[in-house]
Design an enzyme around this catalytic site. Structure first.
Site, PDB file in Angstrom:
ATOM      1  CG  ASP A 125      -1.992  -1.051   1.162  1.00 55.11           C
ATOM      2  OD1 ASP A 125      -2.110  -1.712   0.107  1.00 55.11           O
ATOM      3  OD2 ASP A 125      -2.719  -1.219   2.157  1.00 55.11           O
ATOM      4  CG  ASP A 169     -12.781  -2.093  -0.875  1.00 50.22           C
ATOM      5  OD1 ASP A 169     -12.179  -3.173  -1.042  1.00 50.22           O
ATOM      6  OD2 ASP A 169     -12.420  -1.021  -1.403  1.00 50.22           O
TER       7      ASP A 169
END
Length: 241
Positions: free
Chosen positions: A8, A128
């Site tokens: 990330d 998500d």
């Protein structure tokens, strides 16, 4: 089954968030390209990269970092975070990215259908979920859309790969939501990549047995809770838990 170690990106660094909270951030490396090569040295074939700045504000501030990761070579890279138009999709694919992940923009069915028709398997959708509902805009907003139903609809319009993340499990080091992957395996006819909270070797084995296409592992690798080389061996069926 494929293992996708995760990187990330925030401000050009390799970081991890806890449960998608930008205020709970841990920096692991100032050189994400070096991290990618460490993963490759441990046997990784794939890499999952998320531009957290892009997911939050739509910027391309980490594009050069993604470029450096790609240039190191030897990994099949999928990238997500703030990819909301065709120009950005094409820019990443021209860079050598294997698969581009759409999130918020996938709610625009007309746009998504057009991108699937144009780019096919090079488009994945990241779903998500928070309490079973779809979250968007870097996980900061939750829609009144059932996440499993949304996955079924995505498969019906031709999406070949879905990355499903249970936000409540992400970075918590308490295990993944195995129940949801059982449900997705039964109800959704496309490749599922499990993401969020995988931190035990037996989960890798269980997800493989379900026919899951891939597993993203992040914090568990960085903290040493899971050995990447062993995880890959388990996923390949070369080692038992």
């Amino acid at each position: 089954m494929e293992i996708f170690p995760a990187i990330d990106l925030r401000n050009g660094q390799a970081v991890r968030l806890k449960q998608g909270d930008y205020n709970q951030i841990t920096v692991y490396s100032s050189s994400p390209a070096d991290v990618a090569q460490e993963f490759k040295a441990q046997g990784a074939r794939n890499l999952h990269v998320v531009d957290l700045d892009g997911a939050k504000d739509g910027s391309l501030s980490n594009f050069d970092t993604v470029c450096e990761i790609i240039k190191t070579g030897g990994l099949s890279v999928q990238v997500g975070g703030g990819i909301r138009d065709e120009q950005r999709i094409q820019k990443y694919l021209n860079l050598g990215v294997e698969r581009v992940i759409l999130g918020t923009s996938a709610l625009d069915r007309k746009f998504l259908t057009h991108m699937i028709a144009k780019f096919g398997s090079q488009i994945a959708v990241g779903v998500d979920a928070k309490n079973g509902k779809v979250a968007i805009k870097g996980w900061r907003e939750v829609c009144d859309i059932d996440s499993v139903q949304f996955c079924r609809e995505l498969a019906d319009i031709g999406v070949q790969t879905i990355i499903y993340t249970d936000i409540s499990k992400d970075g918590a080091m308490s295990g993944t939501n195995m129940e949801i992957y059982h449900q997705l395996a039964k109800e959704v006819n496309c490749r599922i990549i499990a993401s969020g909270g995988v931190c035990f070797e037996h989960e890798i084995s269980q997800l493989s047995a379900l026919g899951t296409y891939g597993v993203i592992i992040g914090k568990a690798i960085y903290t040493g809770a899971i050995n990447l080389a062993k995880a890959i061996a388990i996923a390949d069926g070369k080692q038992e838990v």
